[in-house]
Design an enzyme around this catalytic site. Sequence first.
Site, PDB file in Angstrom:
ATOM      1  N   GLY A 179       0.789  -1.237   0.000  1.00 38.40           N
ATOM      2  CA  GLY A 179       0.000   0.000   0.000  1.00 38.40           C
ATOM      3  C   GLY A 179       0.813   1.275   0.000  1.00 38.40           C
ATOM      4  O   GLY A 179       0.330   2.344  -0.351  1.00 38.40           O
ATOM      5  N   GLU A 232       4.552   4.193   6.387  1.00 37.82           N
ATOM      6  CA  GLU A 232       3.342   3.351   6.347  1.00 37.82           C
ATOM      7  C   GLU A 232       2.232   4.061   5.591  1.00 37.82           C
ATOM      8  O   GLU A 232       2.115   5.283   5.651  1.00 37.82           O
ATOM      9  CB  GLU A 232       2.864   3.061   7.778  1.00 37.82           C
ATOM     10  CG  GLU A 232       3.215   1.672   8.280  1.00 37.82           C
ATOM     11  CD  GLU A 232       2.301   0.565   7.748  1.00 37.82           C
ATOM     12  OE1 GLU A 232       1.799   0.675   6.614  1.00 37.82           O
ATOM     13  OE2 GLU A 232       2.107  -0.416   8.484  1.00 37.82           O
ATOM     14  N   ASP A 233       1.413   3.276   4.906  1.00 37.35           N
ATOM     15  CA  ASP A 233       0.254   3.870   4.229  1.00 37.35           C
ATOM     16  C   ASP A 233      -0.825   4.265   5.229  1.00 37.35           C
ATOM     17  O   ASP A 233      -1.286   5.390   5.261  1.00 37.35           O
ATOM     18  CB  ASP A 233      -0.312   2.895   3.175  1.00 37.35           C
ATOM     19  CG  ASP A 233      -0.556   1.490   3.736  1.00 37.35           C
ATOM     20  OD1 ASP A 233      -0.238   1.234   4.919  1.00 37.35           O
ATOM     21  OD2 ASP A 233      -1.059   0.637   2.974  1.00 37.35           O
ATOM     22  N   ASP A 236      -4.052   1.313  11.343  1.00 36.42           N
ATOM     23  CA  ASP A 236      -5.429   0.994  11.700  1.00 36.42           C
ATOM     24  C   ASP A 236      -5.440   0.509  13.153  1.00 36.42           C
ATOM     25  O   ASP A 236      -5.447   1.321  14.065  1.00 36.42           O
ATOM     26  CB  ASP A 236      -5.890  -0.083  10.701  1.00 36.42           C
ATOM     27  CG  ASP A 236      -7.339  -0.448  10.812  1.00 36.42           C
ATOM     28  OD1 ASP A 236      -8.108   0.332  11.375  1.00 36.42           O
ATOM     29  OD2 ASP A 236      -7.717  -1.531  10.326  1.00 36.42           O
ATOM     30  N   LYS A 264      -5.976   5.980  11.152  1.00 42.38           N
ATOM     31  CA  LYS A 264      -7.370   5.640  11.459  1.00 42.38           C
ATOM     32  C   LYS A 264      -7.432   5.388  12.958  1.00 42.38           C
ATOM     33  O   LYS A 264      -7.558   4.258  13.422  1.00 42.38           O
ATOM     34  CB  LYS A 264      -7.767   4.390  10.664  1.00 42.38           C
ATOM     35  CG  LYS A 264      -9.258   4.284  10.410  1.00 42.38           C
ATOM     36  CD  LYS A 264      -9.629   2.924   9.891  1.00 42.38           C
ATOM     37  CE  LYS A 264      -9.460   2.781   8.400  1.00 42.38           C
ATOM     38  NZ  LYS A 264      -9.939   1.456   7.926  1.00 42.38           N
ATOM     39  N   PHE A 285     -13.460   2.077   5.569  1.00 39.80           N
ATOM     40  CA  PHE A 285     -12.454   1.478   4.707  1.00 39.80           C
ATOM     41  C   PHE A 285     -12.142   2.429   3.558  1.00 39.80           C
ATOM     42  O   PHE A 285     -13.047   2.906   2.891  1.00 39.80           O
ATOM     43  CB  PHE A 285     -12.921   0.122   4.173  1.00 39.80           C
ATOM     44  CG  PHE A 285     -11.780  -0.707   3.700  1.00 39.80           C
ATOM     45  CD1 PHE A 285     -11.024  -1.450   4.592  1.00 39.80           C
ATOM     46  CD2 PHE A 285     -11.430  -0.706   2.353  1.00 39.80           C
ATOM     47  CE1 PHE A 285      -9.937  -2.193   4.158  1.00 39.80           C
ATOM     48  CE2 PHE A 285     -10.342  -1.453   1.912  1.00 39.80           C
ATOM     49  CZ  PHE A 285      -9.602  -2.192   2.815  1.00 39.80           C
ATOM     50  N   ASP A 292      -5.630  -0.617  -1.319  1.00 39.96           N
ATOM     51  CA  ASP A 292      -6.487  -1.479  -2.140  1.00 39.96           C
ATOM     52  C   ASP A 292      -7.696  -1.987  -1.385  1.00 39.96           C
ATOM     53  O   ASP A 292      -7.754  -1.949  -0.158  1.00 39.96           O
ATOM     54  CB  ASP A 292      -5.696  -2.700  -2.595  1.00 39.96           C
ATOM     55  CG  ASP A 292      -5.476  -3.694  -1.442  1.00 39.96           C
ATOM     56  OD1 ASP A 292      -4.953  -3.276  -0.395  1.00 39.96           O
ATOM     57  OD2 ASP A 292      -5.847  -4.871  -1.583  1.00 39.96           O
ATOM     58  N   ARG A 298      -5.906   0.568  -6.280  1.00 45.84           N
ATOM     59  CA  ARG A 298      -4.644   1.180  -5.846  1.00 45.84           C
ATOM     60  C   ARG A 298      -4.253   2.359  -6.728  1.00 45.84           C
ATOM     61  O   ARG A 298      -3.563   3.268  -6.291  1.00 45.84           O
ATOM     62  CB  ARG A 298      -3.507   0.147  -5.898  1.00 45.84           C
ATOM     63  CG  ARG A 298      -3.592  -0.939  -4.834  1.00 45.84           C
ATOM     64  CD  ARG A 298      -2.250  -1.675  -4.774  1.00 45.84           C
ATOM     65  NE  ARG A 298      -2.351  -2.978  -4.134  1.00 45.84           N
ATOM     66  CZ  ARG A 298      -2.226  -3.178  -2.817  1.00 45.84           C
ATOM     67  NH1 ARG A 298      -2.022  -2.157  -2.021  1.00 45.84           N
ATOM     68  NH2 ARG A 298      -2.313  -4.395  -2.323  1.00 45.84           N
TER      69      ARG A 298
HETATM   70  P1  IMP Z   1      -3.203  -2.548  11.286  1.00 48.88           P
HETATM   71  O1  IMP Z   1      -2.189  -3.609  11.542  1.00 48.88           O
HETATM   72  O2  IMP Z   1      -4.584  -2.902  11.758  1.00 48.88           O
HETATM   73  O3  IMP Z   1      -2.783  -1.174  11.761  1.00 48.88           O
HETATM   74  O4  IMP Z   1      -3.415  -2.482   9.724  1.00 48.88           O
HETATM   75  C1  IMP Z   1      -2.530  -1.902   8.908  1.00 48.88           C
HETATM   76  C2  IMP Z   1      -2.681  -2.410   7.504  1.00 48.88           C
HETATM   77  O5  IMP Z   1      -4.018  -2.832   7.186  1.00 48.88           O
HETATM   78  C3  IMP Z   1      -2.386  -1.283   6.560  1.00 48.88           C
HETATM   79  O6  IMP Z   1      -1.001  -1.204   6.303  1.00 48.88           O
HETATM   80  C4  IMP Z   1      -3.198  -1.649   5.366  1.00 48.88           C
HETATM   81  O7  IMP Z   1      -2.472  -2.516   4.538  1.00 48.88           O
HETATM   82  C5  IMP Z   1      -4.395  -2.357   5.916  1.00 48.88           C
HETATM   83  N1  IMP Z   1      -5.549  -1.422   6.073  1.00 48.88           N
HETATM   84  C6  IMP Z   1      -6.088  -0.986   7.226  1.00 48.88           C
HETATM   85  N2  IMP Z   1      -7.118  -0.158   7.000  1.00 48.88           N
HETATM   86  C7  IMP Z   1      -7.228  -0.060   5.664  1.00 48.88           C
HETATM   87  C8  IMP Z   1      -8.122   0.673   4.795  1.00 48.88           C
HETATM   88  O8  IMP Z   1      -9.018   1.420   5.197  1.00 48.88           O
HETATM   89  N3  IMP Z   1      -7.912   0.507   3.458  1.00 48.88           N
HETATM   90  C9  IMP Z   1      -6.945  -0.289   2.941  1.00 48.88           C
HETATM   91  N4  IMP Z   1      -6.098  -0.981   3.718  1.00 48.88           N
HETATM   92  C10 IMP Z   1      -6.237  -0.861   5.068  1.00 48.88           C
HETATM   93 MG    MG Z   2       0.098  -1.806   4.712  1.00 48.50          MG
END
Ligand code: IMP
Ligand code: MG
Length: 336
Positions: A179, A232-233, A236, A264, A285, A292, A298
Site C-alpha cells: 500500500g 506506512e500507508d 489501523d 485511522k 475502509f 487497495d 490502488r
Molecule cells: P493494522 O495492523 O490494523 O494497523 O493495519 C494496517 C494495515 O491494514 C495497513 O497497512 C493496510 O495494509 C491495511 N488497512 C487498514 N485499514 C485499511 C483501509 O481502510 N484501506 C486499505 N487498507 C487498510
Molecule cells: Mg500496509
Amino acid sequence: MAEQRPSGGDEQKNEARAESEPGRASAPAVRFAHESEAEFARILDFYGVAWKYEPRSFPLRWEEDRVAEAFTPDFYLPDLDLYVELTTLKQGLVTDKHRKLRLLKEIYPDVRIKFLNKRDYLRLLAKYGYGPPSAEAIQAIDRVLITEAQLQRRVSELGAQVTKDYKGRAPLLVGVLRGVACFMADLMRRVSLPLAVDFMAISSYEGDKSGAVRILKDLDENVEERDILVVEDIVDTGMTLNTLLSYLHARHPASVRVCALLDKRARRLVDVPLDYVGFEVPDEFVVGYGLDYRQVYRNLPFIATLRKDWMEDGPWQMPGIVRPKKAPRGKKKRPK
Ligand code: IMP
Ligand code: MG
C-alpha cells in the site's frame, strides 16, 4: 474528529469534505424521477460537472395552437452544452424515446443531445477527462476523502519536515508493502537529503484474530546504527506497526521514527508512536493512492471510501479483473 498530528490538519480535512461534495452547492433538493438519474447527478457532482435537471421541454408536435407532444431531456450540462437523456429504463419506453429523439433532431438541429445507457455515460465522463484511471471503478466510489492536490500538498509538507528533522543525517526509509508504493514514491522525492530506501512485506495470519503478523519480505539493508524512518500507508489497529517496530528495535538501529500517511485512530488497539501523520481518516475502509480493496483501486489518484453495496461483488464486475479462485476447503497440501 480529534486533532491531527503533527500539525494543523483540520483545515485540510474540512476542505476535503467540501471538495468531495460539490453537488450540495449546485442542486440541494432535486427530486429525481428515477434512481439512475440520482446516480448520474451524483457522478457529475463527484467530478464537479455542472448540471441542470429537466430544465427545458422541447415541443415536438402541435395540434392547432396547442403542444400535443413534447420531450424533456433529463439533464443539461452547461459546460458541455449538452442535453442528456438516460435510457436505463424499459425497452418499450426506449423505442418511443428514439422516435421523439428523431423528431427533436429534425425540429431543433442545433440542440446537442445524447441518449446514454449506463456504460455510455461512464465512457462519456472518461472522455471529457472527468474519470479516474478506469471508468468502471468510479461506480464503486462513495466519496473522495482526500483529493490528489491535497495529498501532494501534504506529502510536500511531510517531506520538508523530515528534511529539517534529519538534517546532517542520511535516513533509511523503510516502506511497508504494498500500500505504501505511491506515498513512498512521492515522499522520498520531497526529502532533500541523502537517503536510502528499503521495503518489507508483512501479512496478518489469515483467520487469526489475535493480530499476529508474519514477515513475507525482510529488509535487504543492515539497519544497525542507522536512522530508520518507517513509512506506512495507514495505521489501523496498530498491530502491523507494533510488530514491525519490535522487529526493528531488536536490530539495534540508531533511531526509529514512523511516518504514516493515514491515521485511522478510532480503531487503534495497540498504542504505537506516530512521529509524522499525513491525515487522520474516519473509521471507514479507504482505497486509492496505493491502498487497495481486494487488490483493486490502488491506482486511484485520491483517497476515497467505497460504496457498501459494491464492496462484496463490485471488483469482479469490472472487465479484466479476475475473481481469485477459492481454494477447496480441507485440501491444503501438507508436507509429508
Ligand atoms: P493494522 O495492523 O490494523 O494497523 O493495519 C494496517 C494495515 O491494514 C495497513 O497497512 C493496510 O495494509 C491495511 N488497512 C487498514 N485499514 C485499511 C483501509 O481502510 N484501506 C486499505 N487498507 C487498510
Ligand atoms: Mg500496509
